[in-house]
Design a protein around this motif. Structure first.
Motif, PDB file in Angstrom:
ATOM      1  N   LEU A  92       0.699  -1.824  -0.098  1.00  0.00           N
ATOM      2  CA  LEU A  92       0.209  -0.250   0.117  1.00  0.00           C
ATOM      3  C   LEU A  92       0.739   1.505  -0.358  1.00  0.00           C
ATOM      4  O   LEU A  92       1.743   1.050   0.931  1.00  0.00           O
ATOM      5  N   SER A 150      -8.030   4.399   5.541  1.00  0.00           N
ATOM      6  CA  SER A 150      -8.355   5.495   6.640  1.00  0.00           C
ATOM      7  C   SER A 150     -10.079   5.916   6.165  1.00  0.00           C
ATOM      8  O   SER A 150     -11.153   5.498   7.190  1.00  0.00           O
ATOM      9  N   ASP A 188      -2.741   4.781  -0.742  1.00  0.00           N
ATOM     10  CA  ASP A 188      -3.472   3.629  -0.287  1.00  0.00           C
ATOM     11  C   ASP A 188      -4.074   3.778   0.777  1.00  0.00           C
ATOM     12  O   ASP A 188      -5.191   3.554   1.721  1.00  0.00           O
ATOM     13  N   HIS A 189      -3.644   4.008   1.490  1.00  0.00           N
ATOM     14  CA  HIS A 189      -3.174   4.234   3.513  1.00  0.00           C
ATOM     15  C   HIS A 189      -4.056   5.632   3.850  1.00  0.00           C
ATOM     16  O   HIS A 189      -5.371   5.682   4.295  1.00  0.00           O
TER      17      HIS A 189
END
Lengths: 166, 92
Positions: free
Chosen positions: A57, A66, A61-62
């Motif tokens: 990721l 979230s 992507d992180h």
């Protein structure tokens, strides 16, 4: 003085209650908001599973992860709130007499919403949709309006209960 | 909230005779009386008689602008009116 005496009596031996039905009833109730909120949760699960299938990721992507989790959480609250309002404000004894399953169904929606919020679990989200659809079916039946089922024409393309209007 | 009946009020009810003709029971009621009736959508409610039509049906109203409308309540048959409010005690 007399009111206080009656209050004391009421505390000891409960008088029967009756409603004057004056609490600003806006009369606008529609389970579609709850149904769409469940669809959003299902869509978030699908997108989260897409992210989960990646080997690695990125920072983006992180960030996306979230946002998706936050949206799933928010819409889980919305399902609960929308169903609670219809159950608490619109449903009364005559509707309960016709559909005795309502209390248990609403309670099961509360539990299923929590479960769908807690996990990235498509089955849990689909189970919630089944329950909310049943709630919608009952809601429209209390208004004497027939319903039909159809696949919503957008992702996540799940089956919804719609009222037959017009 | 009902101006004549704020939240948490106590009310004293006179139960209309369960026997006797519809006409006899109707004579106990007049426009302006507060009554307890059973409504198919709203359950047991307290409302005020707004009018009695020529068929003897009762048209009920709330007294606050946000109350359910007379039209929404619809005509009410005397058999669904169980009690007449004869006294109220409001908090404060």
């Amino acid at each position: 003085m007399l009111y206080r005496l009656l209050s004391a009596l009421d505390n000891n031996k409960k008088f029967s209650r009756v409603s004057a039905h004056c609490d600003i009833p806006c009369k606008i109730y529609d389970p579609i908001t709850a149904q769409i909120a469940v669809l959003t949760m299902i869509r978030m699960v699908d997108l989260l599973e897409e992210l989960n299938s990646k080997d690695k990721l990125s920072a983006n992507d992180h960030a996306q992860f979230s946002r998706l989790v936050a949206q799933k959480e928010e819409h889980g609250f919305k399902v609960k709130e929308e169903v609670r309002v219809i159950w608490g404000d619109y449903i009364k004894q005559p509707q309960l007499d016709k559909f005795p399953e309502l209390h248990e169904l609403v309670h099961s929606i509360m539990l299923a919403s929590s479960k769908a919020k807690q996990h990235i679990d498509k089955d849990a989200a689909l189970d919630l949709l089944t329950k909310v659809n049943r709630f919608a079916e009952i809601f429209w039946a209390t208004k004497g309006i027939d319903t039909f089922t159809a696949t919503c024409p957008y992702p996540p393309a799940q089956t919804l209960v719609y009222p037959k209007l017009g | 909230m009902h101006p004549r009946l704020p939240h948490n009020s106590f009310i004293l009810l006179y139960s209309l005779p369960s026997r006797g003709s519809t006409k006899f029971r109707s004579t106990k009621l007049k426009v302006g009386d507060m009554v307890k009736c059973y409504h198919r959508d709203f359950g047991s409610i307290i409302k005020t008689i707004a009018a009695i039509d020529d068929q003897g049906l009762f048209w009920l109203k709330g007294e606050h602008e946000s109350s359910v409308s007379t039209q929404e309540i619809g005509p009410v048959h005397i058999d669904l009116i169980s009690d007449k409010v004869i006294f109220t005690w409001s908090p404060g």
